[in-house]
Design a protein around this motif. Sequence first.
Motif, mmCIF file in Angstrom:
data_model
loop_
_atom_site.group_PDB
_atom_site.id
_atom_site.type_symbol
_atom_site.label_atom_id
_atom_site.label_comp_id
_atom_site.label_asym_id
_atom_site.label_seq_id
_atom_site.Cartn_x
_atom_site.Cartn_y
_atom_site.Cartn_z
ATOM 1 N N PHE A 143 0.830 -1.201 0.000
ATOM 2 C CA PHE A 143 0.000 0.000 0.000
ATOM 3 C C PHE A 143 0.869 1.257 0.000
ATOM 4 C CE2 PHE A 143 -3.945 2.144 0.604
ATOM 5 C CZ PHE A 143 -3.660 3.254 1.376
ATOM 6 N N SER A 194 -9.295 3.032 -2.406
ATOM 7 C CA SER A 194 -8.600 2.237 -1.392
ATOM 8 C C SER A 194 -8.848 2.792 0.012
ATOM 9 C CB SER A 194 -7.100 2.208 -1.680
ATOM 10 O OG SER A 194 -6.828 1.574 -2.915
ATOM 11 N N SER A 197 -12.314 1.881 1.051
ATOM 12 C CA SER A 197 -12.381 0.465 1.403
ATOM 13 C C SER A 197 -11.792 0.218 2.789
ATOM 14 C CB SER A 197 -11.628 -0.361 0.360
ATOM 15 O OG SER A 197 -11.602 -1.725 0.720
#
Length: 423
Positions: A143, A194, A197
Amino acid sequence: MILFVVVRNYAVLVAQQGQDRILIASATSMLDSATIRDGAVELDLPYSAFSMLSTAADDRVFYAILQDGTLLSGYEELTFSDAQAFQFDRIRGSDVRKISASRILIGANLRTEIQIVLAQTQDALSETLDQISRNAALLGVGFFALAVGLSFWATSATIGQLGKLTTSVTRRGPQDLSPFTKPVPREMAPLVKSLNSLMGRLDQSLRQSEDFIAEAAHRVRTPLATVRSYAEATLQRVDKEENREAMRSMVKAIDESSRAAGQLLDHAMITFRADHLERDEIDIVDLARDLVQRMTPIAEMRDLSLLLLGDPRVQYSCDPVLIQNAVRNLIDNAMKYGPAESAIEITVTGEPVPRITVCDHGPGFPIHEIETLTARFQRGANAANTIGSGLGLTIARDVAIAHGGRIDLTNQPEGGACVTLSL
């Protein structure tokens, strides 16, 4: 790093709970096989009780079977003092997690207690947690790499939007896990997706934790209340004084367990909610009045009276659940130590800051211990014969700190203790 810590801690919690459930199920299965036959205890350990503990790492299992505190079979060094609780220990060079469960067997001329102490090593659990940790670390590194790559590739306009997004995230409070809905350049869409989420998963995890605490409170308190009712009913039918004394001890132990379990769950709930308070504008006087009305029947059973004093209204933006929990614990503590035919004063004032003060006319706080009584499981020297868990003042202190306040413990000149919750 934050994601790694969250995933690691959650994985430890879930994995340990799973092993604990298997341990208690195995111990319960062993207890189920215990019977009294011809005046003697027979216990045929079922194979399934051990097979359910088998792991890929071939964890070792230790057990001890005791009858009225006397070892019948198993490992002599495996001991346990508290029933239905989990502990860590070290046995024969191995770290283990152990559980104790007991059951009272009653026959024609025999009444005996069978206790099972069961322990298992943690090798398989450690391997699982190591694997989860590696995966969590890889996820965090991936990430981070994605975010760095996007930042170097973005155009000047995208960087400007990224700055605005960063500001928006920074200004959010810990309780705001709603998704980002403002339009962003196409290049930033994967990043925003992202983030949304992640927010969703964190929000779901927090809600599951809150649901678990509520469900645990129900599942722990309800069976204990049922067992206490049966014990009291049995006490009324028992004639022998030694048996009556045993039943009274059982009722007292159940009360202690119920109170300890309730306050542990209350403390867990406060720890969970402290970082994301659900504030509402309420009248603290109304909240205190409702608590007084609900606790008055309990106070009258102890020949106590509850008096609500102070200002007629005190408006304050707070988490009502936490404030109610703190005040209830303070009143309950006061009722435990207040002498019969005395009054418990609950005073609510709004100036210079909202304050709730609960005073009794009991023995007061030991002067040399007054600075340490708000610590977890800390009880005064004068509380040896009083049921309690040592968490009531801790709960009130944590609620005050969560609202930017504090808790003060004092003694009245004429005798009695006072606790002031300042918000």
